[in-house]
Design a protein around this motif. Structure first.
Motif, PDB file in Angstrom:
ATOM      1  N   CYS A  10       0.835  -1.208   0.000  1.00  0.00           N
ATOM      2  CA  CYS A  10       0.000   0.000   0.000  1.00  0.00           C
ATOM      3  C   CYS A  10       0.867   1.253   0.000  1.00  0.00           C
ATOM      4  CB  CYS A  10      -0.926   0.004   1.221  1.00  0.00           C
ATOM      5  SG  CYS A  10      -2.230  -1.229   1.172  1.00  0.00           S
ATOM      6  N   THR A  75      -9.907   5.534  -2.685  1.00  0.00           N
ATOM      7  CA  THR A  75     -11.024   5.831  -3.585  1.00  0.00           C
ATOM      8  C   THR A  75     -10.942   7.265  -4.093  1.00  0.00           C
ATOM      9  OG1 THR A  75     -12.415   4.224  -2.439  1.00  0.00           O
ATOM     10  CG2 THR A  75     -13.540   5.861  -3.788  1.00  0.00           C
ATOM     11  N   MET A  78      -8.281   7.316  -6.721  1.00  0.00           N
ATOM     12  CA  MET A  78      -8.743   6.688  -7.954  1.00  0.00           C
ATOM     13  C   MET A  78      -9.638   7.659  -8.730  1.00  0.00           C
ATOM     14  SD  MET A  78     -10.962   3.206  -8.387  1.00  0.00           S
ATOM     15  CE  MET A  78     -12.352   3.944  -7.567  1.00  0.00           C
ATOM     16  N   ALA A 168      -4.986   6.183 -11.197  1.00  0.00           N
ATOM     17  CA  ALA A 168      -6.243   5.530 -10.815  1.00  0.00           C
ATOM     18  C   ALA A 168      -6.035   4.022 -10.659  1.00  0.00           C
ATOM     19  CB  ALA A 168      -7.320   5.820 -11.851  1.00  0.00           C
ATOM     20  N   ALA A 169      -5.292   3.417 -11.575  1.00  0.00           N
ATOM     21  CA  ALA A 169      -5.037   1.974 -11.515  1.00  0.00           C
ATOM     22  C   ALA A 169      -4.224   1.608 -10.272  1.00  0.00           C
ATOM     23  CB  ALA A 169      -4.310   1.519 -12.781  1.00  0.00           C
ATOM     24  N   GLN A 171      -4.320   3.094  -7.429  1.00  0.00           N
ATOM     25  CA  GLN A 171      -5.208   3.138  -6.270  1.00  0.00           C
ATOM     26  C   GLN A 171      -6.117   1.904  -6.214  1.00  0.00           C
ATOM     27  OE1 GLN A 171      -4.606   5.147  -3.823  1.00  0.00           O
ATOM     28  NE2 GLN A 171      -3.024   6.141  -5.042  1.00  0.00           N
ATOM     29  N   VAL A 172      -6.448   1.360  -7.365  1.00  0.00           N
ATOM     30  CA  VAL A 172      -7.199   0.094  -7.389  1.00  0.00           C
ATOM     31  C   VAL A 172      -6.331  -1.012  -6.777  1.00  0.00           C
ATOM     32  CG1 VAL A 172      -8.197  -1.692  -8.888  1.00  0.00           C
ATOM     33  CG2 VAL A 172      -8.678   0.730  -9.326  1.00  0.00           C
ATOM     34  N   LEU A 173      -5.030  -1.005  -7.082  1.00  0.00           N
ATOM     35  CA  LEU A 173      -4.113  -1.981  -6.481  1.00  0.00           C
ATOM     36  C   LEU A 173      -4.029  -1.800  -4.968  1.00  0.00           C
ATOM     37  CD1 LEU A 173      -1.219  -1.994  -9.118  1.00  0.00           C
ATOM     38  CD2 LEU A 173      -2.974  -3.751  -8.748  1.00  0.00           C
ATOM     39  N   LEU A 175      -6.466  -0.674  -3.082  1.00  0.00           N
ATOM     40  CA  LEU A 175      -7.715  -1.242  -2.560  1.00  0.00           C
ATOM     41  C   LEU A 175      -7.639  -2.768  -2.482  1.00  0.00           C
ATOM     42  CD1 LEU A 175     -10.303   1.029  -4.391  1.00  0.00           C
ATOM     43  CD2 LEU A 175      -9.849   0.975  -1.935  1.00  0.00           C
ATOM     44  N   CYS A 176      -7.036  -3.383  -3.497  1.00  0.00           N
ATOM     45  CA  CYS A 176      -6.879  -4.848  -3.483  1.00  0.00           C
ATOM     46  C   CYS A 176      -5.984  -5.285  -2.328  1.00  0.00           C
ATOM     47  CB  CYS A 176      -6.298  -5.334  -4.805  1.00  0.00           C
ATOM     48  SG  CYS A 176      -7.422  -5.173  -6.194  1.00  0.00           S
ATOM     49  N   SER A 179      -7.628  -5.154   1.092  1.00  0.00           N
ATOM     50  CA  SER A 179      -8.618  -6.199   1.374  1.00  0.00           C
ATOM     51  C   SER A 179      -7.992  -7.396   2.095  1.00  0.00           C
ATOM     52  CB  SER A 179      -9.302  -6.645   0.085  1.00  0.00           C
ATOM     53  OG  SER A 179      -8.401  -7.358  -0.737  1.00  0.00           O
TER      54      SER A 179
END
Length: 196
Positions: A10, A75, A78, A168-169, A171-173, A175-176, A179
């Motif tokens: 992160c 978010t 992103m 943006a991509a 930030q998706v990573l 988020l993954c 999790s």
């Protein structure tokens, strides 16, 4: 160690996004600004947004937990990256400034990854955990500049639009990775506490 590994990712991803912004925002601002004097306004808005979000981010995480805060931060980054990409496709300077605020807000949240590292390990491991998570910045130093160079020409008609899409991509990573992290749930006393 699993929690630390994902917090390291992160941190690395978030800092990579920051380096991509530093590598491209002023050039994009110069391209889209109505006057050359405003070229660095989007770049200036990013750290101002970081500063304005730091205390609210800490309070939110104190009341609702780290995961909620980190997810909200990622978010916003992103969305900021997507808005920045749209700004380049539409050649809209105001939209670029809005995207910069969203991208800057990420750092208001991500600065707390190191503190989260101290909370997910035993006390004997805290200093090492903080150091390991902060080492994600070293990865970002290399990855960020390379990603900025590679992504800027992704859409040849709209130089640097790919950089914002990459933010943006990233930030998706984040988020993954989030999790997979197990954060301790704040007690009621901690949620109501006034902090240090």
């Amino acid at each position: 160690m699993r929690n630390i590994a994902f917090l390291f990712l992160c941190e690395a991803f978030s800092r990579t996004g920051s380096i991509v912004v530093l590598s491209s925002m002023a050039l994009v601002g110069l391209e889209l600004a109505p006057h050359a004097a405003l070229a660095t306004l989007p770049l200036a808005l990013a750290p101002v947004s970081t500063m304005l979000m730091t205390i609210p981010a800490a309070r939110l995480m104190q009341r609702r937990g780290r995961k909620v805060g980190f997810v909200l931060g990622a978010t916003s980054g992103m969305l900021g990256g997507l808005v920045g990409c749209a700004a380049l496709f539409n050649e809209d300077f105001v939209l670029l400034c809005v995207g910069a605020v969203g991208i800057g807000a990420v750092n208001g949240f991500s600065t707390y990854y190191r503190f989260a590292a101290a909370e997910v390990v035993d006390e004997s491991w805290r200093s090492r955990a903080i150091s390991l998570v902060m080492a994600g910045g070293i990865v970002a130093a290399v990855a960020g500049s390379n990603l900025a160079s590679w992504s800027r020409g992704l859409f040849p008609e709209h130089l640097f639009a790919g950089s914002y899409l990459a933010i943006a991509a990233i930030q998706v990573l984040v988020l993954c990775a989030l999790s997979f992290v197990r954060f301790p749930v704040p007690s009621q006393a901690e949620s109501r506490g006034g902090g240090r």
